[in-house]
Design a protein around this motif. Structure first.
Motif, PDB file in Angstrom:
ATOM      1  N   ARG A 123       0.637  -1.224   0.057  1.00 31.69           N
ATOM      2  CA  ARG A 123      -0.067  -0.063  -0.020  1.00 31.69           C
ATOM      3  C   ARG A 123       0.795   1.349   0.172  1.00 31.69           C
ATOM      4  O   ARG A 123       1.850   1.432   0.561  1.00 31.69           O
ATOM      5  CB  ARG A 123      -0.909   0.090   1.309  1.00 31.69           C
ATOM      6  CG  ARG A 123      -1.958   1.295   1.334  1.00 31.69           C
ATOM      7  CD  ARG A 123      -3.000   0.915   2.348  1.00 31.69           C
ATOM      8  NE  ARG A 123      -3.614   1.963   2.179  1.00 31.69           N
ATOM      9  CZ  ARG A 123      -4.224   2.903   3.163  1.00 31.69           C
ATOM     10  NH1 ARG A 123      -3.745   2.267   4.464  1.00 31.69           N
ATOM     11  NH2 ARG A 123      -5.023   3.883   3.282  1.00 31.69           N
ATOM     12  N   LEU A 136      -7.985   2.350 -12.636  1.00 32.00           N
ATOM     13  CA  LEU A 136      -8.889   3.676 -12.829  1.00 32.00           C
ATOM     14  C   LEU A 136      -9.010   3.766 -14.388  1.00 32.00           C
ATOM     15  O   LEU A 136     -10.195   3.856 -15.084  1.00 32.00           O
ATOM     16  CB  LEU A 136      -8.393   4.727 -12.455  1.00 32.00           C
ATOM     17  CG  LEU A 136      -8.969   5.396 -11.307  1.00 32.00           C
ATOM     18  CD1 LEU A 136      -8.216   6.391 -10.620  1.00 32.00           C
ATOM     19  CD2 LEU A 136     -10.344   5.835 -11.662  1.00 32.00           C
ATOM     20  N   ARG A 196      -9.699  -3.373  -7.681  1.00 30.44           N
ATOM     21  CA  ARG A 196     -10.135  -2.202  -6.745  1.00 30.44           C
ATOM     22  C   ARG A 196     -10.798  -2.855  -5.553  1.00 30.44           C
ATOM     23  O   ARG A 196     -10.739  -2.627  -4.261  1.00 30.44           O
ATOM     24  CB  ARG A 196     -11.066  -1.233  -7.453  1.00 30.44           C
ATOM     25  CG  ARG A 196     -10.246  -0.015  -8.148  1.00 30.44           C
ATOM     26  CD  ARG A 196     -11.167   0.611  -8.912  1.00 30.44           C
ATOM     27  NE  ARG A 196     -12.241   1.320  -8.413  1.00 30.44           N
ATOM     28  CZ  ARG A 196     -12.121   2.591  -8.318  1.00 30.44           C
ATOM     29  NH1 ARG A 196     -11.008   3.221  -8.985  1.00 30.44           N
ATOM     30  NH2 ARG A 196     -13.106   3.510  -7.692  1.00 30.44           N
ATOM     31  N   ASN A 204      -9.378  -3.404   4.474  1.00 33.03           N
ATOM     32  CA  ASN A 204     -10.441  -3.444   5.628  1.00 33.03           C
ATOM     33  C   ASN A 204     -10.199  -4.448   6.600  1.00 33.03           C
ATOM     34  O   ASN A 204      -9.943  -4.224   7.884  1.00 33.03           O
ATOM     35  CB  ASN A 204     -11.732  -3.398   5.192  1.00 33.03           C
ATOM     36  CG  ASN A 204     -12.459  -2.139   4.803  1.00 33.03           C
ATOM     37  OD1 ASN A 204     -11.821  -0.988   5.739  1.00 33.03           O
ATOM     38  ND2 ASN A 204     -13.143  -1.934   3.887  1.00 33.03           N
ATOM     39  N   ARG A 207      -7.091  -4.551   8.878  1.00 31.45           N
ATOM     40  CA  ARG A 207      -7.102  -3.688  10.223  1.00 31.45           C
ATOM     41  C   ARG A 207      -7.815  -4.294  11.290  1.00 31.45           C
ATOM     42  O   ARG A 207      -8.136  -3.808  12.521  1.00 31.45           O
ATOM     43  CB  ARG A 207      -8.077  -2.426   9.724  1.00 31.45           C
ATOM     44  CG  ARG A 207      -7.495  -1.047  10.069  1.00 31.45           C
ATOM     45  CD  ARG A 207      -8.243  -0.063   9.552  1.00 31.45           C
ATOM     46  NE  ARG A 207      -8.022   0.255   8.097  1.00 31.45           N
ATOM     47  CZ  ARG A 207      -8.626   0.820   7.282  1.00 31.45           C
ATOM     48  NH1 ARG A 207      -9.761   1.254   7.548  1.00 31.45           N
ATOM     49  NH2 ARG A 207      -8.440   1.234   5.966  1.00 31.45           N
TER      50      ARG A 207
ATOM     51  N   ARG B  13      -3.688  13.534  -4.781  1.00 33.61           N
ATOM     52  CA  ARG B  13      -3.050  13.948  -6.096  1.00 33.61           C
ATOM     53  C   ARG B  13      -3.739  13.190  -7.220  1.00 33.61           C
ATOM     54  O   ARG B  13      -4.159  14.030  -8.317  1.00 33.61           O
ATOM     55  CB  ARG B  13      -1.517  13.306  -6.245  1.00 33.61           C
ATOM     56  CG  ARG B  13      -0.614  14.294  -5.741  1.00 33.61           C
ATOM     57  CD  ARG B  13       0.711  13.605  -5.855  1.00 33.61           C
ATOM     58  NE  ARG B  13       0.659  12.632  -4.503  1.00 33.61           N
ATOM     59  CZ  ARG B  13       1.587  11.925  -4.493  1.00 33.61           C
ATOM     60  NH1 ARG B  13       2.878  11.789  -5.229  1.00 33.61           N
ATOM     61  NH2 ARG B  13       1.781  10.901  -3.460  1.00 33.61           N
ATOM     62  N   THR B  14      -4.468  12.099  -7.006  1.00 36.84           N
ATOM     63  CA  THR B  14      -5.416  11.660  -8.091  1.00 36.84           C
ATOM     64  C   THR B  14      -6.338  12.260  -8.583  1.00 36.84           C
ATOM     65  O   THR B  14      -6.768  12.873  -9.678  1.00 36.84           O
ATOM     66  CB  THR B  14      -6.044  10.216  -7.647  1.00 36.84           C
ATOM     67  OG1 THR B  14      -4.893   9.640  -7.085  1.00 36.84           O
ATOM     68  CG2 THR B  14      -6.158   9.382  -8.836  1.00 36.84           C
ATOM     69  N   ASP B 265     -13.905   9.750  -7.511  1.00 33.94           N
ATOM     70  CA  ASP B 265     -13.118   9.120  -6.171  1.00 33.94           C
ATOM     71  C   ASP B 265     -12.536   9.713  -5.008  1.00 33.94           C
ATOM     72  O   ASP B 265     -12.433   9.758  -3.937  1.00 33.94           O
ATOM     73  CB  ASP B 265     -12.111   8.158  -6.946  1.00 33.94           C
ATOM     74  CG  ASP B 265     -12.367   6.689  -7.237  1.00 33.94           C
ATOM     75  OD1 ASP B 265     -13.855   6.619  -7.182  1.00 33.94           O
ATOM     76  OD2 ASP B 265     -11.587   6.075  -7.873  1.00 33.94           O
ATOM     77  N   ARG B 268     -14.938  11.358  -2.931  1.00 36.39           N
ATOM     78  CA  ARG B 268     -15.736  10.250  -1.980  1.00 36.39           C
ATOM     79  C   ARG B 268     -14.713  10.101  -0.630  1.00 36.39           C
ATOM     80  O   ARG B 268     -15.081  10.164   0.247  1.00 36.39           O
ATOM     81  CB  ARG B 268     -16.024   9.078  -2.828  1.00 36.39           C
ATOM     82  CG  ARG B 268     -17.013   8.356  -2.043  1.00 36.39           C
ATOM     83  CD  ARG B 268     -17.385   7.036  -2.965  1.00 36.39           C
ATOM     84  NE  ARG B 268     -16.325   6.409  -3.601  1.00 36.39           N
ATOM     85  CZ  ARG B 268     -16.713   5.814  -4.791  1.00 36.39           C
ATOM     86  NH1 ARG B 268     -18.102   5.097  -5.001  1.00 36.39           N
ATOM     87  NH2 ARG B 268     -15.634   5.224  -5.366  1.00 36.39           N
ATOM     88  N   LYS B 274     -12.721   7.900   7.023  1.00 41.27           N
ATOM     89  CA  LYS B 274     -12.322   6.622   7.554  1.00 41.27           C
ATOM     90  C   LYS B 274     -11.727   5.818   6.511  1.00 41.27           C
ATOM     91  O   LYS B 274     -10.756   5.015   6.680  1.00 41.27           O
ATOM     92  CB  LYS B 274     -13.548   5.962   8.237  1.00 41.27           C
ATOM     93  CG  LYS B 274     -14.407   5.317   7.036  1.00 41.27           C
ATOM     94  CD  LYS B 274     -15.349   4.526   7.960  1.00 41.27           C
ATOM     95  CE  LYS B 274     -16.370   3.901   6.811  1.00 41.27           C
ATOM     96  NZ  LYS B 274     -17.271   4.655   6.293  1.00 41.27           N
ATOM     97  N   LEU B 275     -11.877   6.154   5.140  1.00 42.42           N
ATOM     98  CA  LEU B 275     -11.056   5.414   4.008  1.00 42.42           C
ATOM     99  C   LEU B 275      -9.772   5.913   3.876  1.00 42.42           C
ATOM    100  O   LEU B 275      -8.835   5.238   3.075  1.00 42.42           O
ATOM    101  CB  LEU B 275     -11.875   5.566   2.937  1.00 42.42           C
ATOM    102  CG  LEU B 275     -13.325   4.745   2.826  1.00 42.42           C
ATOM    103  CD1 LEU B 275     -13.899   5.028   1.451  1.00 42.42           C
ATOM    104  CD2 LEU B 275     -12.770   3.269   2.780  1.00 42.42           C
ATOM    105  N   LEU B 276      -9.515   7.261   4.357  1.00 40.14           N
ATOM    106  CA  LEU B 276      -8.115   7.643   4.186  1.00 40.14           C
ATOM    107  C   LEU B 276      -6.958   6.967   4.715  1.00 40.14           C
ATOM    108  O   LEU B 276      -7.001   6.594   5.913  1.00 40.14           O
ATOM    109  CB  LEU B 276      -8.226   9.266   4.349  1.00 40.14           C
ATOM    110  CG  LEU B 276      -8.696  10.149   3.542  1.00 40.14           C
ATOM    111  CD1 LEU B 276      -8.551  11.636   4.022  1.00 40.14           C
ATOM    112  CD2 LEU B 276      -8.074  10.301   2.240  1.00 40.14           C
TER     113      LEU B 276
END
Lengths: 312, 276
Positions: A123, A136, A196, A204, A207, B13-14, B265, B268, B274-276
């Motif tokens: 990651r 993407l 993706r 997830n 964690r 950046r995306t 994206d 969002r 929490k996704l960061l």
């Protein structure tokens, strides 16, 4: 499991009936006369009237509804243009579409899951950025354009694969050679979705407390990721695979057109160009049935991955 | 609060790169007549199928029309169809979803059942169906794509309302004598607007992609008006000789769709810390 399947199949019928009803209503509610549309603006009034009668448009709406439905149980109605039963056309086209969609899903799973794992494990490092960017691009590119690029590269320049058509099912090697590029087109799109999804699900799960426990008690990282985390992460991946399979059915329409494959998508576009409403209605109901079937298969596959799932 | 989200977006950046791409496409649509080197419809018969370079930076098509100019003008169709179909879809979808969620009961069940069935259809198959019913043309195309987007938007709006409707301040508003429309407009809508806005960016990408697909089949805006889809459709015939006729318009589609997807994206992620 058998009982669950039977019950789901029984529930599918009202759903398909609803699909049929919606399509029926859409076509009737639409402005314009299907008979005029089929014959063109310059047709004589008598010809239009004759066609209206042949299409059964003169009967009251509920009789039309019932008649068409009865026709579906027989042969999906007859094409307005060729008078061939739509069911017969579907029977010859469907295997080509199923083969293509299935190949696309398989390629997507084979390429997408490992890529997803790689991007999650690495990651915010180079493999992650590359994987995410490619994914993407893969989900932004229209299927027909991807198909054209593959034709340019692999068929026109390299001459590895034939440009169009589909090999007969009796000749396995010709069939696969024709399948390669269309399947790759859908496969690349599917790979992007799967990558993706695998990435975010795995992140997830990584964690979770039990992952920390695993690491704390000194398990190797490989054991933690592949044995403990991956299996739990794959459940939502499979459900998305199912949902995306429906999207893939849509993309298969475009792929079939670009590669001139004799599948359902080409039948559908042909029916549209000829304004063959009867064939079009039947084909849309068939697509509906395919989606229902894919959803059922998806739900059944949960049990293979997650032993906690019981089908009651 | 607000600036924190803006900063979260800018850090991504995306998303910023996507915003640049999307802005470039919108700009191209706006200023096409001023910057296009040629008239997109003028046929230069001495320069048919000219390779890229010289007076025609991206070459000419089989009728001698300038590919770059046609791509710039094509952006107008894509952006127009995208913006209006998303507006129509958002309007209708929000109406259906908010009503179903707010009024509940059999109305909700019936409406959401139809939404579920429509949603299970592949977007493209649905687009084809609506185009078959409506006929071709820019206005029909906008309505068809708007209809395709409607169920997805309805589902989102419905989910948001269901989550909100048990909230105490809604009960309080009702107790204070506010009618359903007032509650929907004043209390529910502002709460779901953010999410709808984020999704609208992603739907914009979908709308542009569906438009390209439909006009590639020949169901969109009719020639000679250039659209990216029908340019590729016309270019494919010359694929072996002059591949750029298909490759360049396709790149334009890719840039536009990719740009809006990246922005969506990023938004969002920025809204959902929490996704960061």
């Amino acid at each position: 499991m058998v009982r669950y399947t039977v019950r789901r199949l029984l529930v599918a019928f009202p759903t398909l009936l609803a699909v049929y009803t919606l399509v029926f209503l859409f076509v009737r509610v639409a402005p314009g006369d299907p008979a005029v549309a089929a014959l063109g603006d310059y047709a004589s009034a008598e010809a239009v009237q004759a066609l209206r009668e042949r299409m059964g448009l003169t009967a009251p709406l509920w009789i039309q509804y019932g008649r068409t439905l009865a026709g579906y149980l027989r042969d999906l109605g007859r094409s307005l243009i060729t008078d061939v039963p739509v069911g017969q056309q579907v029977a010859t086209a469907l295997p080509h579409t199923l083969e293509l969609t299935f190949a696309g899903i398989v390629i997507g799973a084979i390429l997408g899951i490992p890529t997803g794992i790689l991007t999650a494990v690495r990651r915010n490092r180079l493999p992650d950025y590359m994987g995410r960017t490619l994914a993407l691009v893969g989900l932004s590119i229209p299927a027909f354009y991807l198909g054209i690029l593959l034709i340019l590269g692999f068929a026109v320049r390299l001459r590895w694969f034939p440009v169009m058509g589909a090999g007969p099912f009796s000749d396995v090697s010709a069939n696969l050679r024709h399948l390669a590029l269309p399947a790759l087109t859908l496969g690349i799109i599917m790979t992007s979705f799967v990558t993706r999804m695998t990435r975010s699900c795995l992140l997830n799960v990584l964690r979770e407390d039990y992952v920390r426990t695993g690491r704390a008690k000194g398990l190797r990282e490989r054991t933690v990721v592949y044995l403990h985390a991956l299996r739990n992460a794959l459940i939502p991946v499979v459900s998305v695979l199912g949902i995306q399979a429906a999207v893939l059915i849509g993309d298969s329409v475009m792929t079939e057109i670009v590669f001139s494959r004799p599948g359902l998508g080409r039948l559908m576009v042909q029916a549209m160009m000829q304004r063959d409403y009867i064939a079009l209605q039947g084909l849309i109901v068939i697509y509906g049935a395919l989606v229902v079937l894919v959803n059922l298969l998806t739900d059944l596959s949960y049990g293979l991955i997650d032993p906690r799932v019981r089908y009651e | 609060m607000r600036s924190r989200r803006v900063r979260a977006f800018l850090r991504n950046r995306t998303a910023v790169a996507g915003a640049v791409l999307a802005a470039a496409v919108i700009l191209a649509a706006l200023v096409a007549p001023a910057v296009a080197p040629h008239d997109p419809l003028i046929q230069d018969v001495y320069n048919m199928l000219a390779p890229p370079g010289g007076p025609h930076p991206l070459g000419t098509d089989d009728l001698g029309r300038d590919v770059l100019s046609r791509i710039l003008y094509g952006a107008r169709v894509s952006i127009t169809v995208g913006v209006f179909s998303v507006l129509i879809g958002t309007g209708m979808g929000a109406l259906v979803g908010l009503m179903a969620g707010y009024f509940g009961g059999p109305l909700e069940l019936g409406m959401m059942r139809v939404v579920d069935i429509l949603m299970s259809f592949p977007v493209l198959v649905m687009g084809l169906m609506f185009m078959a019913i409506l006929g071709t043309g820019m206005d029909k195309l906008i309505v068809a794509i708007g209809l395709v987007l409607t169920p997805q938007i309805a589902r989102l709006a419905h989910g948001a309302v269901v989550a909100l409707r048990e909230m105490e301040y809604i009960t309080a508003a009702r107790a204070a004598g506010a009618g359903p429309w007032r509650i929907l407009r004043r209390h529910v809508l502002p709460n779901v607007a953010g999410e709808i806005l984020v999704m609208a960016t992603l739907w914009m990408a979908t709308a542009i992609r569906v438009e390209a697909n439909l006009s590639f089949i020949g169901l969109g805006v009719s020639p000679p008006t250039p659209t990216w889809g029908n340019m590729i459709r016309e270019g494919v015939r010359w694929l072996v000789v002059t591949p750029w006729l298909s490759v360049f318009p396709g790149l334009a589609i890719l840039i536009a769709v990719l740009g809006f997807n990246m922005v969506g994206d990023g938004l969002r992620d920025a809204m959902d810390p929490k996704l960061l």
